[in-house]
Design a protein around this motif. Structure first.
Motif, PDB file in Angstrom:
ATOM      1  N   GLY A  51       0.782  -1.223   0.000  1.00 47.54           N
ATOM      2  CA  GLY A  51       0.000   0.000   0.000  1.00 47.54           C
ATOM      3  C   GLY A  51       0.813   1.272   0.000  1.00 47.54           C
ATOM      4  O   GLY A  51       0.241   2.371   0.029  1.00 47.54           O
ATOM      5  N   LEU A  52       2.126   1.175  -0.053  1.00 48.55           N
ATOM      6  CA  LEU A  52       2.970   2.364  -0.010  1.00 48.55           C
ATOM      7  C   LEU A  52       2.947   3.108  -1.344  1.00 48.55           C
ATOM      8  O   LEU A  52       2.814   2.509  -2.412  1.00 48.55           O
ATOM      9  N   GLY A  53       3.115   4.427  -1.260  1.00 49.58           N
ATOM     10  CA  GLY A  53       3.199   5.243  -2.455  1.00 49.58           C
ATOM     11  C   GLY A  53       1.840   5.565  -3.057  1.00 49.58           C
ATOM     12  O   GLY A  53       0.804   5.024  -2.655  1.00 49.58           O
ATOM     13  N   ALA A  54       1.862   6.447  -4.054  1.00 53.84           N
ATOM     14  CA  ALA A  54       0.644   6.761  -4.795  1.00 53.84           C
ATOM     15  C   ALA A  54       0.331   5.663  -5.796  1.00 53.84           C
ATOM     16  O   ALA A  54      -0.818   5.456  -6.182  1.00 53.84           O
ATOM     17  N   ALA A  55       1.375   4.957  -6.225  1.00 52.45           N
ATOM     18  CA  ALA A  55       1.234   3.828  -7.143  1.00 52.45           C
ATOM     19  C   ALA A  55       2.420   2.920  -6.913  1.00 52.45           C
ATOM     20  O   ALA A  55       3.460   3.334  -6.397  1.00 52.45           O
TER      21      ALA A  55
END
Length: 266
Positions: A51-55
């Motif tokens: 789930g890390l980051g925007a993508a």
């Protein structure tokens, strides 16, 4: 090697910290790399980090690991089959890259250098990368001391114990490498009575039995000290440092190796 990772996949739900990153590790990646708006490339399919980051684009060579461990593609994340040593991204195109324990599972120093070179090639000039280490201490633990610590309740999880056992068995091995079968053999010497270990620690026998996935494996791991890994990384990055990942069991041996300012010519 494929069978080794299939066995890991089948036992995934029995694994725990520090093999699987607890929440404070997830927070450390986010804090140290400021991932909120970034497209993150991840080496491996660690679900806790998905789930890390925007993508996110996750890269793993094993279709079975992707099918069995990855929490699923969405509009903002996907997992692809690929080779960590030949990442299919353009030169200087990646803004953030992470990997959890990946330097240990690839083994020898020449492979670690190849991985550092691969990361440096794809990382942008202002990009940043972090890999959580499983780093052996500068002074090796004595097996008897680890046994006493575990039976006295001083080890938080069986998986912490497994890494402590592994780090006692490296000795003077070149590149700090150890065949995983040797980890199992060292464990059996140190803890011949698994029932006693279970009774003294409260760890269930199926969890202790996860170490048996090493029995017929030809895979080699490495547990290099952090100082050695820093020196290896400095060949490929101008800015290399360690960052704490928290206070969970063995966290002091599992810092993030944070790398910035990649060098383009080696």
């Amino acid at each position: 090697m494929t069978e080794h990772w299939n066995a890991i996949r089948r036992h995934w739900q029995l694994l725990g910290s520090p093999l699987r990153p607890p929440p404070e590790v997830v927070q450390a990646y986010d804090r140290e790399l400021e991932l909120g708006r970034s497209h993150v490339v991840m080496l491996g399919v660690t679900p806790e980090l998905a789930g890390l980051g925007a993508a996110m684009t996750s890269v793993d060579e094993s279709a079975d690991m992707i099918a069995g461990i990855w929490p699923g593609d969405t509009d903002t994340r996907k997992a692809v089959r690929g080779d960590w040593f030949d990442l299919r991204f353009g030169e200087a195109s990646v803004e953030a890259l992470i990997g959890d324990g990946c330097l240990s599972v690839i083994g020898a120093a020449d492979l670690r250098r190849r991985l550092f070179a691969s990361i440096a090639r794809v990382l942008s000039a202002d990009g940043r990368a972090a890999v959580r280490l499983y780093a052996s201490p500068e002074t090796r633990d004595e097996p008897q001391d680890v046994r006493v610590l575990a039976l006295a309740g001083g080890v938080s999880t069986f998986h912490e114990l497994k890494w402590r056992v592994a780090m006692t068995a490296i000795g003077g091995a070149p590149d700090y490498t150890i065949p995983v079968i040797s980890i199992l053999e060292q464990f059996d010497r140190m803890f011949p009575d698994r029932g006693e270990l279970s009774a003294r620690t409260g760890w269930e026998l199926p969890v202790i039995g996860t170490i048996d996935v090493y029995r017929n494996s030809s895979v080699v791991y490495s547990f290099a000290p952090a100082a050695a890994l820093i020196e290896e990384a400095k060949t490929f990055f101008d800015d290399v440092r360690l960052a704490s990942t928290g206070t969970y069991g063995l966290a002091e041996r599992c810092p993030l190796l944070v790398m910035r300012s990649p060098r383009r010519r080696f």
